[in-house]
Design a protein around this motif. Sequence first.
Motif, PDB file in Angstrom:
ATOM      1  N   CYS A   1       0.820  -1.207   0.000  1.00 30.36           N
ATOM      2  CA  CYS A   1       0.000   0.000   0.000  1.00 30.36           C
ATOM      3  C   CYS A   1       0.857   1.262   0.000  1.00 30.36           C
ATOM      4  O   CYS A   1       0.498   2.258  -0.613  1.00 30.36           O
ATOM      5  CB  CYS A   1      -0.928  -0.023   1.216  1.00 30.36           C
ATOM      6  SG  CYS A   1      -2.040   1.394   1.319  1.00 30.36           S
ATOM      7  N   LEU A   2       2.006   1.187   0.661  1.00 33.72           N
ATOM      8  CA  LEU A   2       2.863   2.368   0.798  1.00 33.72           C
ATOM      9  C   LEU A   2       3.898   2.486  -0.322  1.00 33.72           C
ATOM     10  O   LEU A   2       4.679   3.434  -0.345  1.00 33.72           O
ATOM     11  CB  LEU A   2       3.577   2.346   2.149  1.00 33.72           C
ATOM     12  CG  LEU A   2       2.676   2.519   3.379  1.00 33.72           C
ATOM     13  CD1 LEU A   2       3.473   2.311   4.657  1.00 33.72           C
ATOM     14  CD2 LEU A   2       2.016   3.899   3.375  1.00 33.72           C
ATOM     15  N   ALA A   3       3.902   1.520  -1.220  1.00 30.22           N
ATOM     16  CA  ALA A   3       4.937   1.500  -2.257  1.00 30.22           C
ATOM     17  C   ALA A   3       4.851   2.678  -3.213  1.00 30.22           C
ATOM     18  O   ALA A   3       5.836   3.014  -3.874  1.00 30.22           O
ATOM     19  CB  ALA A   3       4.855   0.191  -3.048  1.00 30.22           C
ATOM     20  N   ASP A   4       3.685   3.322  -3.276  1.00 30.23           N
ATOM     21  CA  ASP A   4       3.551   4.454  -4.199  1.00 30.23           C
ATOM     22  C   ASP A   4       4.156   5.737  -3.647  1.00 30.23           C
ATOM     23  O   ASP A   4       4.201   6.764  -4.333  1.00 30.23           O
ATOM     24  CB  ASP A   4       2.090   4.683  -4.560  1.00 30.23           C
ATOM     25  CG  ASP A   4       1.212   5.006  -3.347  1.00 30.23           C
ATOM     26  OD1 ASP A   4       1.744   5.147  -2.224  1.00 30.23           O
ATOM     27  OD2 ASP A   4      -0.024   5.103  -3.523  1.00 30.23           O
ATOM     28  N   GLY A   5       4.616   5.711  -2.391  1.00 32.49           N
ATOM     29  CA  GLY A   5       5.274   6.879  -1.813  1.00 32.49           C
ATOM     30  C   GLY A   5       4.346   7.922  -1.246  1.00 32.49           C
ATOM     31  O   GLY A   5       4.817   8.960  -0.758  1.00 32.49           O
ATOM     32  N   VAL A   6       3.041   7.696  -1.288  1.00 26.21           N
ATOM     33  CA  VAL A   6       2.088   8.651  -0.733  1.00 26.21           C
ATOM     34  C   VAL A   6       1.996   8.443   0.777  1.00 26.21           C
ATOM     35  O   VAL A   6       1.613   7.351   1.218  1.00 26.21           O
ATOM     36  CB  VAL A   6       0.695   8.484  -1.366  1.00 26.21           C
ATOM     37  CG1 VAL A   6      -0.295   9.435  -0.711  1.00 26.21           C
ATOM     38  CG2 VAL A   6       0.770   8.710  -2.867  1.00 26.21           C
ATOM     39  N   PRO A   7       2.346   9.429   1.593  1.00 24.94           N
ATOM     40  CA  PRO A   7       2.235   9.254   3.045  1.00 24.94           C
ATOM     41  C   PRO A   7       0.778   9.068   3.468  1.00 24.94           C
ATOM     42  O   PRO A   7      -0.116   9.778   2.979  1.00 24.94           O
ATOM     43  CB  PRO A   7       2.813  10.555   3.612  1.00 24.94           C
ATOM     44  CG  PRO A   7       3.684  11.097   2.517  1.00 24.94           C
ATOM     45  CD  PRO A   7       2.983  10.717   1.251  1.00 24.94           C
TER      46      PRO A   7
ATOM     47  N   ARG B   1       8.098   7.309   9.693  1.00 25.44           N
ATOM     48  CA  ARG B   1       7.162   8.413   9.897  1.00 25.44           C
ATOM     49  C   ARG B   1       7.531   9.524   8.936  1.00 25.44           C
ATOM     50  O   ARG B   1       8.662  10.009   8.955  1.00 25.44           O
ATOM     51  CB  ARG B   1       7.240   8.897  11.350  1.00 25.44           C
ATOM     52  CG  ARG B   1       6.615   7.929  12.339  1.00 25.44           C
ATOM     53  CD  ARG B   1       7.054   8.223  13.752  1.00 25.44           C
ATOM     54  NE  ARG B   1       6.345   7.393  14.716  1.00 25.44           N
ATOM     55  CZ  ARG B   1       6.661   6.127  14.998  1.00 25.44           C
ATOM     56  NH1 ARG B   1       7.670   5.550  14.366  1.00 25.44           N
ATOM     57  NH2 ARG B   1       5.975   5.448  15.890  1.00 25.44           N
ATOM     58  N   ALA B   2       6.580   9.915   8.124  1.00 24.88           N
ATOM     59  CA  ALA B   2       6.816  10.950   7.121  1.00 24.88           C
ATOM     60  C   ALA B   2       6.333  12.286   7.675  1.00 24.88           C
ATOM     61  O   ALA B   2       6.696  12.670   8.788  1.00 24.88           O
ATOM     62  CB  ALA B   2       6.117  10.570   5.822  1.00 24.88           C
ATOM     63  N   THR B   3       5.525  13.004   6.937  1.00 23.34           N
ATOM     64  CA  THR B   3       5.037  14.302   7.392  1.00 23.34           C
ATOM     65  C   THR B   3       4.115  14.143   8.600  1.00 23.34           C
ATOM     66  O   THR B   3       3.488  13.098   8.792  1.00 23.34           O
ATOM     67  CB  THR B   3       4.276  14.998   6.252  1.00 23.34           C
ATOM     68  OG1 THR B   3       3.311  14.077   5.726  1.00 23.34           O
ATOM     69  CG2 THR B   3       5.220  15.424   5.152  1.00 23.34           C
ATOM     70  N   ASN B   4       4.042  15.202   9.389  1.00 18.63           N
ATOM     71  CA  ASN B   4       3.151  15.212  10.540  1.00 18.63           C
ATOM     72  C   ASN B   4       1.846  15.888  10.122  1.00 18.63           C
ATOM     73  O   ASN B   4       1.854  16.995   9.591  1.00 18.63           O
ATOM     74  CB  ASN B   4       3.795  15.979  11.700  1.00 18.63           C
ATOM     75  CG  ASN B   4       3.043  15.789  13.001  1.00 18.63           C
ATOM     76  OD1 ASN B   4       2.671  14.671  13.342  1.00 18.63           O
ATOM     77  ND2 ASN B   4       2.818  16.861  13.737  1.00 18.63           N
TER      78      ASN B   4
ATOM     79  N   THR C   1       2.172  10.500   9.559  1.00 19.39           N
ATOM     80  CA  THR C   1       1.821   9.714   8.382  1.00 19.39           C
ATOM     81  C   THR C   1       2.992   8.777   8.108  1.00 19.39           C
ATOM     82  O   THR C   1       4.104   8.974   8.609  1.00 19.39           O
ATOM     83  CB  THR C   1       1.552  10.601   7.160  1.00 19.39           C
ATOM     84  OG1 THR C   1       2.750  11.341   6.841  1.00 19.39           O
ATOM     85  CG2 THR C   1       0.402  11.566   7.428  1.00 19.39           C
ATOM     86  N   TRP C   2       2.720   7.748   7.304  1.00 22.52           N
ATOM     87  CA  TRP C   2       3.704   6.688   7.071  1.00 22.52           C
ATOM     88  C   TRP C   2       3.978   6.549   5.580  1.00 22.52           C
ATOM     89  O   TRP C   2       3.094   6.744   4.748  1.00 22.52           O
ATOM     90  CB  TRP C   2       3.185   5.357   7.610  1.00 22.52           C
ATOM     91  CG  TRP C   2       2.907   5.369   9.077  1.00 22.52           C
ATOM     92  CD1 TRP C   2       1.736   5.723   9.696  1.00 22.52           C
ATOM     93  CD2 TRP C   2       3.824   5.025  10.111  1.00 22.52           C
ATOM     94  NE1 TRP C   2       1.868   5.619  11.063  1.00 22.52           N
ATOM     95  CE2 TRP C   2       3.139   5.185  11.346  1.00 22.52           C
ATOM     96  CE3 TRP C   2       5.142   4.589  10.130  1.00 22.52           C
ATOM     97  CZ2 TRP C   2       3.740   4.936  12.573  1.00 22.52           C
ATOM     98  CZ3 TRP C   2       5.746   4.331  11.346  1.00 22.52           C
ATOM     99  CH2 TRP C   2       5.050   4.506  12.560  1.00 22.52           C
ATOM    100  N   THR C   3       5.208   6.168   5.281  1.00 26.53           N
ATOM    101  CA  THR C   3       5.567   5.831   3.914  1.00 26.53           C
ATOM    102  C   THR C   3       6.719   4.851   3.951  1.00 26.53           C
ATOM    103  O   THR C   3       7.292   4.574   5.020  1.00 26.53           O
ATOM    104  CB  THR C   3       5.931   7.088   3.108  1.00 26.53           C
ATOM    105  OG1 THR C   3       6.025   6.752   1.722  1.00 26.53           O
ATOM    106  CG2 THR C   3       7.257   7.681   3.565  1.00 26.53           C
ATOM    107  N   SER C   4       7.063   4.314   2.797  1.00 21.89           N
ATOM    108  CA  SER C   4       8.170   3.352   2.760  1.00 21.89           C
ATOM    109  C   SER C   4       9.491   4.080   2.971  1.00 21.89           C
ATOM    110  O   SER C   4       9.664   5.229   2.538  1.00 21.89           O
ATOM    111  CB  SER C   4       8.193   2.602   1.430  1.00 21.89           C
ATOM    112  OG  SER C   4       8.634   3.446   0.388  1.00 21.89           O
ATOM    113  N   THR C   5      10.408   3.409   3.614  1.00 21.77           N
ATOM    114  CA  THR C   5      11.725   3.996   3.870  1.00 21.77           C
ATOM    115  C   THR C   5      12.426   4.348   2.561  1.00 21.77           C
ATOM    116  O   THR C   5      13.051   5.409   2.438  1.00 21.77           O
ATOM    117  CB  THR C   5      12.580   3.020   4.686  1.00 21.77           C
ATOM    118  OG1 THR C   5      11.884   2.694   5.895  1.00 21.77           O
ATOM    119  CG2 THR C   5      13.936   3.622   5.033  1.00 21.77           C
ATOM    120  N   GLU C   6      12.306   3.476   1.591  1.00 22.10           N
ATOM    121  CA  GLU C   6      12.949   3.718   0.294  1.00 22.10           C
ATOM    122  C   GLU C   6      12.409   4.976  -0.363  1.00 22.10           C
ATOM    123  O   GLU C   6      13.167   5.789  -0.908  1.00 22.10           O
ATOM    124  CB  GLU C   6      12.736   2.514  -0.613  1.00 22.10           C
ATOM    125  CG  GLU C   6      13.411   2.642  -1.967  1.00 22.10           C
ATOM    126  CD  GLU C   6      13.227   1.397  -2.818  1.00 22.10           C
ATOM    127  OE1 GLU C   6      13.841   1.343  -3.905  1.00 22.10           O
ATOM    128  OE2 GLU C   6      12.477   0.494  -2.405  1.00 22.10           O
TER     129      GLU C   6
END
Length: 393
Positions: A134-140, A188-191, A201-206
């Motif tokens: 789900c997070l592979a698209d990079g959208v937090p 953890r990406a943007t707050n 918000t969450w996203t992939s580390t890569e």
Amino acid sequence: MRHIDDDERRARLARRAGLVGGHPDVLSATTAMTVLHATEAATVHLALWARVPGVTVADVDAALYDDRTLVKQLAMRRTLFVFPRDLLPAAWGSAAARVAAQQHQQVIKFVTAGGFADDPEAWAAEAYAATLACLADGVPRSTAELRAQVPVLDGRFVMGTVDKKWGGEFPIGRWVIGTLGARGRVVRATNAGHWRLNRPTWTSTERWLGTFDEPWAADAGYAELVRRWLRTFGPGTEADIVWWLGATKTIVRRALADVGAVAVGLDGGGQGWVLPDDVDPVDPVEPWAALLPTLDPTVMGWRERGFYLDPAHTPYLFDTNGNAGNTAWWDGRVVGCWVQDDAGVVHTVLRDDVGAAGRRALAAEAERLTAWLDGVRITNVYASPQMKSARLP
């Protein structure tokens, strides 16, 4: 064996923490502290305010969310920290990996309790994979958004009893995502909320970091964490490092040997450790004042705090689990706390007589912090008993 007395330890603390002289920017300050506590979101900004002259909220947010030189990571003692980006691989292979294993066992426990599957390990593997996909698209995405898009994350289980403060029915998504975070697979990406609140918000580390190093081997990772801890907090005792690292004596002793740590004597007859190039004496510093936030990295750097804290103050300034509330410092010692009134004005509540010079210096810090906060009121989960009982003018 060289002896480092309490006066020298306080001088080291003042300079290395940037409480005297300051640090030039948020990355330098964070690196100097090894990591910053981030369990309470406001701690990150307030800890940097205390150490980087002229820093703004925008400066801190830029390092976290734009430049991404600072990254939030669950690691030592299952605590959330802000890491300098270059230290992440060491943590992923050591302290964070230890936490990830604990988190995974919680997932298995809750899958079993919720009756989600006959094979909890297979269920967990599928949940991890679905979350990463789900997070592979990079959208937090927030945890709630992930639960909506990955239905397995919304599976409910009962923890404790529903009539207790911490009991009730919970979705398992938090623990699945937390395990992936501890493993370094998601970050953890943007707050999504105000800077003083944790709304990650969450996203992939890569996707968030782009190119990054793989996790280090455990021994090398622990050695690097201990090396940096000694640079920040040394001298410290074995008990200090075991507590801070959330590891075992065996792990800490191996790391001390790997970095070539040198034993030094401490006041009271104890033994501390420093790096081999950090044995020389340091000069004293002039008296200084500081107001530090709840769970500040300096206050939380040691388990054995007698060189900067009167033990009689502990029940007032720390909770029963050893978590520090806001603290007021004068000349290298914790002398009380600080609180805000309804208008956001900062006031100090002192437990020691600091004299006229100390009162003036702390009043100036309170005025400076009031101006910087500009009406923003900080809500503390880990407020100390002194903070809770403070009577404001």
